[in-house]
Scaffold this motif. Structure first.
Motif, short mmCIF file in Angstrom:
data_model
loop_
_atom_site.label_atom_id
_atom_site.label_comp_id
_atom_site.label_asym_id
_atom_site.label_seq_id
_atom_site.Cartn_x
_atom_site.Cartn_y
_atom_site.Cartn_z
N VAL A 149 0.93 -1.36 0.23
CA VAL A 149 0.02 -0.06 0.16
C VAL A 149 0.99 1.19 -0.07
O VAL A 149 0.57 2.21 -0.42
CB VAL A 149 -0.96 0.19 1.40
N GLU A 150 2.11 1.34 0.69
CA GLU A 150 2.98 2.53 0.76
C GLU A 150 3.64 3.19 -0.59
O GLU A 150 3.57 4.15 -1.28
CB GLU A 150 4.38 2.15 1.39
N LYS A 151 3.31 2.07 -1.42
CA LYS A 151 4.43 1.92 -2.82
C LYS A 151 2.68 3.07 -3.88
O LYS A 151 2.74 4.04 -4.04
CB LYS A 151 4.94 1.11 -3.14
N ILE A 152 1.42 2.30 -3.68
CA ILE A 152 0.34 2.61 -4.60
C ILE A 152 0.15 4.41 -4.13
O ILE A 152 -0.19 4.77 -4.64
CB ILE A 152 -0.81 1.72 -3.98
N LEU A 153 0.10 4.69 -2.70
CA LEU A 153 0.12 5.88 -1.95
C LEU A 153 1.21 6.49 -2.37
O LEU A 153 0.82 8.06 -3.07
CB LEU A 153 -0.25 5.72 -0.40
N ALA A 154 2.51 6.65 -2.74
CA ALA A 154 4.08 6.65 -3.22
C ALA A 154 3.16 7.46 -4.49
O ALA A 154 3.95 8.64 -4.66
CB ALA A 154 5.22 6.43 -2.72
N GLU A 155 2.94 6.81 -5.49
CA GLU A 155 2.24 7.13 -6.48
C GLU A 155 1.09 8.21 -6.83
O GLU A 155 1.15 8.90 -7.68
CB GLU A 155 1.81 6.01 -7.04
N ILE A 156 0.40 8.24 -5.65
CA ILE A 156 -1.32 8.78 -5.79
C ILE A 156 -0.32 10.15 -4.91
O ILE A 156 -1.08 10.62 -5.98
CB ILE A 156 -1.82 8.54 -5.82
N THR A 157 0.24 10.30 -4.29
CA THR A 157 0.56 11.31 -3.02
C THR A 157 1.69 11.15 -2.73
O THR A 157 2.20 10.58 -1.93
CB THR A 157 -0.61 11.84 -2.25
N PRO A 158 1.87 11.40 -3.45
CA PRO A 158 4.10 11.23 -3.41
C PRO A 158 4.18 12.55 -2.59
O PRO A 158 4.13 13.68 -2.22
CB PRO A 158 4.57 11.67 -4.69
N ALA A 159 5.56 12.04 -0.87
CA ALA A 159 5.25 12.05 -0.32
C ALA A 159 6.98 13.14 0.00
O ALA A 159 7.84 11.75 -1.08
CB ALA A 159 5.46 11.33 1.24
#
Length: 308
Positions: A149-159
């Protein structure tokens, strides 16, 4: 209050036993996926979704749930599949990752299973670099895939992983040249975020994919006749990892005479009221939720100050 304390006690009894609970679900077809129950707030039938202009393609809309406005992401789309159909018949898993609450759209929710992290394994070799798996396991002779999930979130809303100059200056010129920072995290995205953050402080880094790899690395140093604290400034460990979780890794370190004084920072996307009780039980030195580069850098600097 007593029910909350009972719940905390039940969860903390699992600490150091290398166990987790998985919520199993499906997207399309028969493939079963899993998510750590610790990250789940609730599961509900997909509510009415409001469309947003210029939204990310993976976000199917937003929903108003328990007084919060929550983005609902299609996990099938997010992992490279087609969009889920008939979403009014789908379910939303409300979960908390990296200090934020998200909704994940899935086609069905199956059940919760209690597992041992030793039965959770890294994705098989040959999976490639672009897959969205952080681990796999087998339940009732069926492969269960655990999504990164961390990879998915990084692609949608990069930190951002840029440490502010103000924080960097606090330890400028005091970087240890003879010690490394050891990182254990099963997510390649998280490993790279942490690595880049620590390297901005001028420190050397060694990364491992899970707690078992990190523990073996530490034991190898001891077998070579080295003192771990002379070689490693601190260990930054995720909590949920295949083979061996961060709680069990910390407990193993504290129970080993040659490793017990190693500084351990638990750095995790897991949130909730149970974490502080668990951290205290296993004896970690520090705990911070993912991911804030300045906060992570400051925690590393706190350890550096004690070392000098």
């Amino acid at each position: 209050m007593s029910s909350i304390l009972d719940s905390v006690n039940q969860r903390t009894q699992m600490v150091g036993q290398n166990r987790l609970e998985l919520l199993l679900f499906k997207l399309r077809g028969r493939q079963v996926y899993g998510i750590n129950v610790f990250k789940v707030r609730e599961v509900l039938q997909c509510p009415e979704l409001t469309q947003l202009p210029q939204r990310h393609a993976v976000v199917r809309g937003v929903a108003h749930i328990r007084g919060q406005t929550i983005s609902v992401m299609d996990l099938s789309l997010a992992t490279g599949g087609p969009p889920l159909e008939n979403i009014h018949n789908c379910f939303v898993i409300i979960a908390e990752y990296n200090r934020a609450v998200q909704g994940f759209l899935v086609s069905s929710v199956e059940r919760i299973v209690n597992m041992n992290w030793g039965d959770i394994h890294p994705p098989p070799k040959g999976s490639g670099r672009d897959h969205y798996l952080t681990a796999v396991t087998e339940i009732d002779k069926q492969l269960v895939e655990i999504i990164d999930v961390e990879k998915i979130l990084a692609e949608i809303t990069p930190a951002s992983d840029i440490v502010s100059q103000e924080v960097i200056q606090k330890s400028a010129g005091r970087e240890p040249q003879d010690k490394i920072v050891l990182i254990a995290d099963d997510s390649s995205v998280a490993r790279n975020q942490i690595k880049r953050t620590v390297e901005q402080l001028g420190m050397k880094v060694v990364t491992k994919k899970d707690g078992r790899e990190a523990l073996d690395f530490l034991k190898d140093l001891v077998d070579e006749g080295k003192r771990v604290n002379d070689e490693i400034l601190l260990l930054i460990s995720d909590i949920e990892m295949p083979e061996m979780d961060g709680y069990t890794l910390t407990a193993e370190i504290r129970g080993n005479e040659s490793l017990k004084d190693l500084w351990v920072l638990l750095h995790t996307s897991l949130s909730g009221v149970f974490n502080q009780a668990m951290v205290q039980k296993v004896g970690a030195n520090d705990f911070i939720p993912k991911f804030n580069p300045d906060e992570l850098a400051s925690s590393v600097q706190k350890r550096l100050e004690l070392d000098q």
